[in-house]
Design a protein around this motif. Structure first.
Motif, PDB file in Angstrom:
ATOM      1  N   LEU A   1      50.367  35.034  10.257  1.00 36.05           N
ATOM      2  CA  LEU A   1      51.427  33.687  11.282  1.00 36.05           C
ATOM      3  C   LEU A   1      52.502  34.520  10.438  1.00 36.05           C
ATOM      4  O   LEU A   1      53.462  34.004   9.326  1.00 36.05           O
ATOM      5  CB  LEU A   1      50.864  32.624  10.323  1.00 36.05           C
ATOM      6  CG  LEU A   1      51.561  30.966  10.235  1.00 36.05           C
ATOM      7  CD1 LEU A   1      51.570  30.513  10.945  1.00 36.05           C
ATOM      8  CD2 LEU A   1      51.266  30.562   8.970  1.00 36.05           C
TER       9      LEU A   1
ATOM     10  N   CYS B   1      43.772  30.829   4.868  1.00 31.40           N
ATOM     11  CA  CYS B   1      43.127  31.161   5.829  1.00 31.40           C
ATOM     12  C   CYS B   1      42.373  31.018   6.429  1.00 31.40           C
ATOM     13  O   CYS B   1      40.889  30.779   5.050  1.00 31.40           O
ATOM     14  CB  CYS B   1      43.632  32.358   7.073  1.00 31.40           C
ATOM     15  SG  CYS B   1      43.149  34.026   5.802  1.00 31.40           S
TER      16      CYS B   1
ATOM     17  N   TYR C   1      48.942  24.306  17.208  1.00 31.72           N
ATOM     18  CA  TYR C   1      50.585  23.896  15.934  1.00 31.72           C
ATOM     19  C   TYR C   1      50.445  22.422  16.099  1.00 31.72           C
ATOM     20  O   TYR C   1      50.368  21.296  16.572  1.00 31.72           O
ATOM     21  CB  TYR C   1      51.728  24.692  16.758  1.00 31.72           C
ATOM     22  CG  TYR C   1      51.844  25.743  17.054  1.00 31.72           C
ATOM     23  CD1 TYR C   1      51.332  26.687  18.451  1.00 31.72           C
ATOM     24  CD2 TYR C   1      51.483  27.068  15.931  1.00 31.72           C
ATOM     25  CE1 TYR C   1      51.627  27.893  18.654  1.00 31.72           C
ATOM     26  CE2 TYR C   1      51.658  28.037  16.000  1.00 31.72           C
ATOM     27  CZ  TYR C   1      51.819  28.896  17.442  1.00 31.72           C
ATOM     28  OH  TYR C   1      51.383  30.029  17.873  1.00 31.72           O
TER      29      TYR C   1
ATOM     30  N   TRP D   1      45.032  28.785  10.210  1.00 31.83           N
ATOM     31  CA  TRP D   1      45.963  29.002   8.995  1.00 31.83           C
ATOM     32  C   TRP D   1      45.997  27.537   8.668  1.00 31.83           C
ATOM     33  O   TRP D   1      46.160  26.520   9.493  1.00 31.83           O
ATOM     34  CB  TRP D   1      47.298  29.040   8.931  1.00 31.83           C
ATOM     35  CG  TRP D   1      47.449  30.549   9.225  1.00 31.83           C
ATOM     36  CD1 TRP D   1      47.254  31.151  10.127  1.00 31.83           C
ATOM     37  CD2 TRP D   1      47.634  31.541   7.957  1.00 31.83           C
ATOM     38  NE1 TRP D   1      47.636  32.883  10.186  1.00 31.83           N
ATOM     39  CE2 TRP D   1      47.273  32.933   8.666  1.00 31.83           C
ATOM     40  CE3 TRP D   1      47.305  31.533   6.489  1.00 31.83           C
ATOM     41  CZ2 TRP D   1      47.384  33.917   8.330  1.00 31.83           C
ATOM     42  CZ3 TRP D   1      47.042  32.903   5.837  1.00 31.83           C
ATOM     43  CH2 TRP D   1      47.181  34.104   6.827  1.00 31.83           C
TER      44      TRP D   1
ATOM     45  N   ILE E   1      51.234  32.052  15.344  1.00 34.15           N
ATOM     46  CA  ILE E   1      49.950  32.655  15.545  1.00 34.15           C
ATOM     47  C   ILE E   1      49.421  33.841  15.767  1.00 34.15           C
ATOM     48  O   ILE E   1      50.136  33.794  17.127  1.00 34.15           O
ATOM     49  CB  ILE E   1      49.014  31.587  14.941  1.00 34.15           C
ATOM     50  CG1 ILE E   1      48.058  32.208  13.717  1.00 34.15           C
ATOM     51  CG2 ILE E   1      48.719  31.129  16.199  1.00 34.15           C
ATOM     52  CD1 ILE E   1      46.581  30.697  13.878  1.00 34.15           C
TER      53      ILE E   1
END
Length: 126
Positions: free
Chosen positions: A81, A96, A60, A36, A70
């Protein structure tokens, strides 16, 4: 060519939650490399969270750590997400992405990915 479709964006107040989804309609394959990203007006696209590799390792951005999660459901070929504790600075278009251009690439860099969705807008008000 893989066409990704995001959904789940919207407008929430600070502290609220949203869950974004990403699917690839008509495409049965689910890449082990998905992520993402988000892009606010006037800013570069930044990585938020990624599932990087067949082992399912997740990474992350510092801004997302502890608030975003996620995940994927391979039976539905869907990437999620979960965003909790949203802040006004999380306001952005969320995208995405899937499939690395080259194995070993940084999974949180936009340039690493081949396929992208059109995005879903997330707006967080204070």
């Amino acid at each position: 060519q893989v066409h990704l479709v995001e959904s789940g964006g919207g407008s929430v107040q600070a502290g609220g939650s949203l869950r974004l989804s990403c699917t690839a309609p008509g495409y049965a394959y689910s890449s082990p490399y998905m992520a993402w990203f988000r892009q606010a007006p006037g800013k570069e696209r930044e990585g938020v969270a990624t599932i990087c590799g067949g082992g399912g390792s997740t990474f992350y951005a510092a801004s997302a750590q502890g608030r975003f999660t996620i995940s994927r459901d391979n039976t539905k070929n869907t990437l999620y997400l979960q965003m909790d504790g949203l802040k006004p600075e999380d306001t952005a278009m969320y995208y995405c992405a899937s499939d690395l251009r080259r194995l070993g690439s940084n999974c949180l860099l936009a340039y690493s990915y081949i396929y992208w969705g059109q995005g879903t807008q997330v707006t967080v008000s204070s």
